[in-house]
Design an enzyme around this catalytic site. Structure first.
Site, PDB file in Angstrom:
ATOM      1  N   LYS A 174       0.465  -3.261 -11.776  1.00 46.69           N
ATOM      2  CA  LYS A 174       1.868  -2.879 -11.717  1.00 46.69           C
ATOM      3  C   LYS A 174       2.600  -3.770 -10.719  1.00 46.69           C
ATOM      4  CE  LYS A 174       4.695  -0.399  -9.502  1.00 46.69           C
ATOM      5  NZ  LYS A 174       5.960  -1.141  -9.819  1.00 46.69           N
ATOM      6  N   GLY A 227       2.004  -3.079   0.218  1.00 49.71           N
ATOM      7  CA  GLY A 227       3.399  -2.680   0.339  1.00 49.71           C
ATOM      8  C   GLY A 227       3.655  -2.008   1.671  1.00 49.71           C
ATOM      9  N   SER A 228       4.637  -1.141   1.699  1.00 50.28           N
ATOM     10  CA  SER A 228       5.044  -0.524   2.955  1.00 50.28           C
ATOM     11  C   SER A 228       4.068   0.564   3.384  1.00 50.28           C
ATOM     12  CB  SER A 228       6.443   0.082   2.811  1.00 50.28           C
ATOM     13  OG  SER A 228       6.405   1.247   1.996  1.00 50.28           O
ATOM     14  N   THR A 229       4.049   0.822   4.682  1.00 52.86           N
ATOM     15  CA  THR A 229       3.200   1.882   5.218  1.00 52.86           C
ATOM     16  C   THR A 229       3.618   3.242   4.672  1.00 52.86           C
ATOM     17  OG1 THR A 229       2.732   0.615   7.218  1.00 52.86           O
ATOM     18  CG2 THR A 229       2.459   3.004   7.362  1.00 52.86           C
ATOM     19  N   GLU A 230       4.909   3.456   4.524  1.00 50.58           N
ATOM     20  CA  GLU A 230       5.400   4.729   3.998  1.00 50.58           C
ATOM     21  C   GLU A 230       4.854   5.001   2.600  1.00 50.58           C
ATOM     22  OE1 GLU A 230       9.672   6.934   2.936  1.00 50.58           O
ATOM     23  OE2 GLU A 230       9.639   4.845   3.609  1.00 50.58           O
ATOM     24  N   GLY A 232       2.247   3.571   1.297  1.00 46.26           N
ATOM     25  CA  GLY A 232       0.791   3.671   1.426  1.00 46.26           C
ATOM     26  C   GLY A 232       0.345   5.090   1.739  1.00 46.26           C
ATOM     27  N   GLU A 249      -2.995  -2.558   1.953  1.00 46.41           N
ATOM     28  CA  GLU A 249      -2.545  -3.607   2.875  1.00 46.41           C
ATOM     29  C   GLU A 249      -1.072  -3.336   3.101  1.00 46.41           C
ATOM     30  OE1 GLU A 249      -0.563  -6.420   4.331  1.00 46.41           O
ATOM     31  OE2 GLU A 249      -0.961  -7.479   2.458  1.00 46.41           O
ATOM     32  N   CYS A 283       4.554  -9.401   5.764  1.00 43.42           N
ATOM     33  CA  CYS A 283       3.958  -8.408   6.656  1.00 43.42           C
ATOM     34  C   CYS A 283       3.171  -9.058   7.784  1.00 43.42           C
ATOM     35  CB  CYS A 283       3.072  -7.444   5.866  1.00 43.42           C
ATOM     36  SG  CYS A 283       1.860  -8.252   4.819  1.00 43.42           S
ATOM     37  N   GLU A 380       9.162  -2.882  11.969  1.00 41.35           N
ATOM     38  CA  GLU A 380       9.059  -4.018  11.047  1.00 41.35           C
ATOM     39  C   GLU A 380      10.413  -4.241  10.389  1.00 41.35           C
ATOM     40  OE1 GLU A 380       5.997  -5.642   7.678  1.00 41.35           O
ATOM     41  OE2 GLU A 380       6.608  -3.552   7.521  1.00 41.35           O
TER      42      GLU A 380
END
Length: 476
Positions: A174, A227-230, A232, A249, A283, A380
Site C-alpha cells: 500500500k 511512517g509517523s509514530t502516531e 505506528g 520504522e 525521518c 519532528e
C-alpha cells in the site's frame, strides 16, 4: 511506460470496485497531472485472497534458486526503467531528478542483494543435551502487508517487498496516497520479470481505509510500516488483536554531534544536506546540531554559508538539490513551527521564506538560540529546518540527546577513536554514523530505538523479520 492509473491486482491493472479515483498534484507546479484509482475494502479482500492463493499455490514452495532468478530479473528490468521510475517520483512528490534517478537505481540494488541473499539464508543445526539431532527452519509467514510513506516511495517499497519475496512470502503493497505511481510501476515490472500473478499486489488508497483493512485482515500475518509514530501506534493496536508480527520504522529527531577535535570544517560543509536533503522530509534528518562551544561560532558561520549555496528550484533540472515540499499542507505545518520559533525567541540565521512564487517551496532554514523545551528543538518538523546549539560538557549534552522520545539516527564528528566509541554506545539510536551522515546501507540493518520503531529493514535482519523460526528435534 505510461503513467499507471489503476490498482495492480492478480497480475493485472484494474479499476477500484467503487470506481473511486484520487487526484495527484505536482508539488512544483501545484497542478493536477493525473488521477489514480483509490482502493476500498472490497479491493483489499480481493487482493489478499489472490495473494493467499499464490502463496499456497506454489510461491512458498518454489525452489530458492528459482526465486533468486526472478528477483535478479526484476532488478535488471528496474535498471531498464530507471528514467521512467525517476520521472514518476519527480512528478508525484517533487523530488529533484538527480536524486530520483539515484533512488531508482537503489531499488534495483536492493533486489540484487536479496536475490543473492536467498542462497545464504537458512536455519542451523544445534547440539542439544539430550543427544539426537536438532535443527531450525526459517519459514515464510504467508501474506505480508507493506505500507510505505510518501517521502522515499520507491526505495522503501523495494526495502520491504524484496526481502519479503526472497523469504517466500506474498506481498500486498500500500503506497501513500500522495505517491502511488512508482509502487504501481514496481508491481507491473515485477510481473513482467516473471513474478507469478498474485505474489505482489499494489493498492493505492487512504490509510484509514486500505491500511486499516490490511492490518485488520485475518490472512495478513505480518505488517511492515514506515511512517509517523502516531500511525505506528495505531497499527500496533490493530495488529495486537491477531498477534500479527509488526515492524515499524517511525519518526526521528536525530542529533548531529560535533566535537572540537573533529574536522569541523568538513562537518559544517557536509551537514546541511544531512538535514535539508529531500527538503528535510526525512525521518533520519540530523535536525538537532550540538557543537562544542570552542568551535561553535565558526562552525555556524560556515554551516550557514553552505546552506545559502544550496540550489533550490525546478526538480527537472539536474543541478537542483532541493525541490518543493510534497504538499501545501506539509509546508504550512513547517511554517507554523517557524512562527512558534520566532515567538519563543529563536534567531533565524537564514531561510524561512518562500523562494519561488509557484510550487510548495520553502527555503532551508537555520535556527539559533532555540530553547531546549521549544517545539523546534524537541518535535519532528519534517521540513527544511535545523536548530544548532553549543555544548560545554559531554555528559550533559548526551543527557539532552537521549531525552528525546525518538532514537532513529545520528552523526558523531570526532577524530578521537575512544570518544567515537564511547559516544556511539551512549547515544540511544538504532543507526549512527561517525564522521559521516550515511544512514542507509543495503547490507546493514536499519531501524530505531524507543518511539522510532521496532524491527529492522535492510540487511539479513530484514529477511529474518519476514520468517517464522521453527525448531525441530529428532530423537536418536
Amino acid at each position: 511506460m505510461k503513467l499507471p492509473g489503476q490498482l495492480y491486482v492478480d497480475g493485472a491493472y484494474r479499476e477500484a470496485a467503487s470506481g473511486a479515483r484520487t487526484s495527484l498534484i505536482n508539488p512544483a507546479t501545484e497542478a493536477e497531472f493525473t488521477t489514480v484509482s483509490a482502493a476500498g475494502t472490497a479491493d483489499v479482500e480481493a487482493a489478499v485472497a489472490s495473494a493467499q492463493r499464490a502463496w499456497e499455490g506454489g510461491w512458498r514452495d518454489l525452489a530458492p534458486g528459482k526465486r533468486a532468478e526472478i528477483l535478479y530479473r526484476i532488478a535488471r528490468l528496474l535498471r531498464d526503467y530507471v528514467e521512467h521510475i525517476a520521472e514518476f517520483e519527480m512528478l508525484q512528490i517533487g523530488k529533484p531528478i538527480a536524486d530520483a534517478r539515484d533512488e531508482a537505481g537503489l531499488g534495483a540494488r536492493v533486489f540484487e542483494y536479496y536475490a543473492g541473499a536467498i542462497s545464504q539464508f537458512g536455519g542451523q543445526t544445534l547440539p542439544v543435551a539430550r543427544g539426537g539431532f536438532d535443527f531450525t527452519l526459517r519459514q515464510s509467514m504467508g501474506v505480508v502487508a507493506a505500507i510505505v510513506p510518501w517521502n522515499f516511495p520507491f526505495p522503501i517499497a523495494c526495502w520491504k517487498v524484496a526481502p519479503a519475496l526472497a523469504a517466500g512470502n506474498c506481498v500486498v503493497l500500500k503506497p501513500a496516497s500522495l505517491s502511488p505511481l512508482t509502487a504501481l510501476a514496481l508491481g507491473e515490472i515485477a510481473h513482467a520479470a516473471g513474478l507469478p500473478a498474485g505474489v505482489l499486489q499494489v493498492l493505492p488508497g487512504s490509510g484509514s481505509v486500505v491500511g486499516d483493512a490490511l492490518v485488520s485482515h485475518p490472512l495478513i500475518r505480518k505488517v511492515s510500516f514506515t511512517g509517523s509514530t502516531e500511525v505506528g501506534r495505531h497499527i500496533m493496536g490493530l495488529a495486537a488483536k491477531d498477534i500479527k508480527r509488526v515492524s515499524l520504522e517511525l519518526g526521528g529527531k536525530s542529533p548531529n554531534i560535533v566535537f572540537a577535535d573533529a574536522d569541523w570544517q568538513k562537518a559544517a560543509d557536509n551537514s546541511p544536506m544531512s538535514v535539508f536533503a529531500n527538503t528535510g522530509q526525512d525521518c533520519c534528518a540530523r535536525s538537532r546540531v550540538y557543537v562544542e562551544r570552542s568551535v561553535y561560532e565558526p562552525f555556524v558561520e560556515r554551516f550557514v554559508g553552505a546552506t545559502q549555496k544550496l540550489i533550490v528550484g525546478d526538480p527537472t533540472h539536474t543541478e537542483t538539490q532541493l525541490g518543493p515540499m510534497v504538499s501545501a499542507g506539509q509546508r504550512a505545518s513547517v511554517e507554523a513551527y517557524l512562527d512558534d520559533a520566532r515567538k519563543t525567541g529563536a534567531t533565524i540565521a537564514c531561510g524561512g521564506g518562500r523562494p519561488l512564487a509557484k510550487g510548495y517551496y520553502l527555503s532551508p532554514t537555520v535556527l539559533l538560540n532555540a530553547g531546549a523545551d521549544s517545539k523546534c528543538w524537541r518535535e519532528e518538523i519534517f521540513g527544511p529546518v535545523v536548530a544548532i546549539t553549543p555544548f560545554d560538557d559531554e555528559a550533559a549534552m548526551l543527557r539532552d540527546v537521549n531525552a528525546s522520545p525518538y532514537g532513529l539516527s545520528g552523526s558523531i564528528w570526532t577524530q578521537n577513536l575512544s570518544r567515537a566509541l564511547r559516544v556511539s554506545r551512549a547515544v540511544q539510536s538504532g543507526v549512527l554514523s561517525v564522521n559521516s551522515h550515511s544512514s542507509v546501507h543495503v547490507e546493514a540493518p536499519f531501524g530505531g530505538f524507543k518511539t522510532s520503531g521496532l524491527g529492522r529493514d535492510l540487511g539479513m535482519s530484514a529477511m529474518e523479520g519476514y520468517t517464522e523460526l521453527k525448531n525441530v528435534y529428532v530423537a536418536e
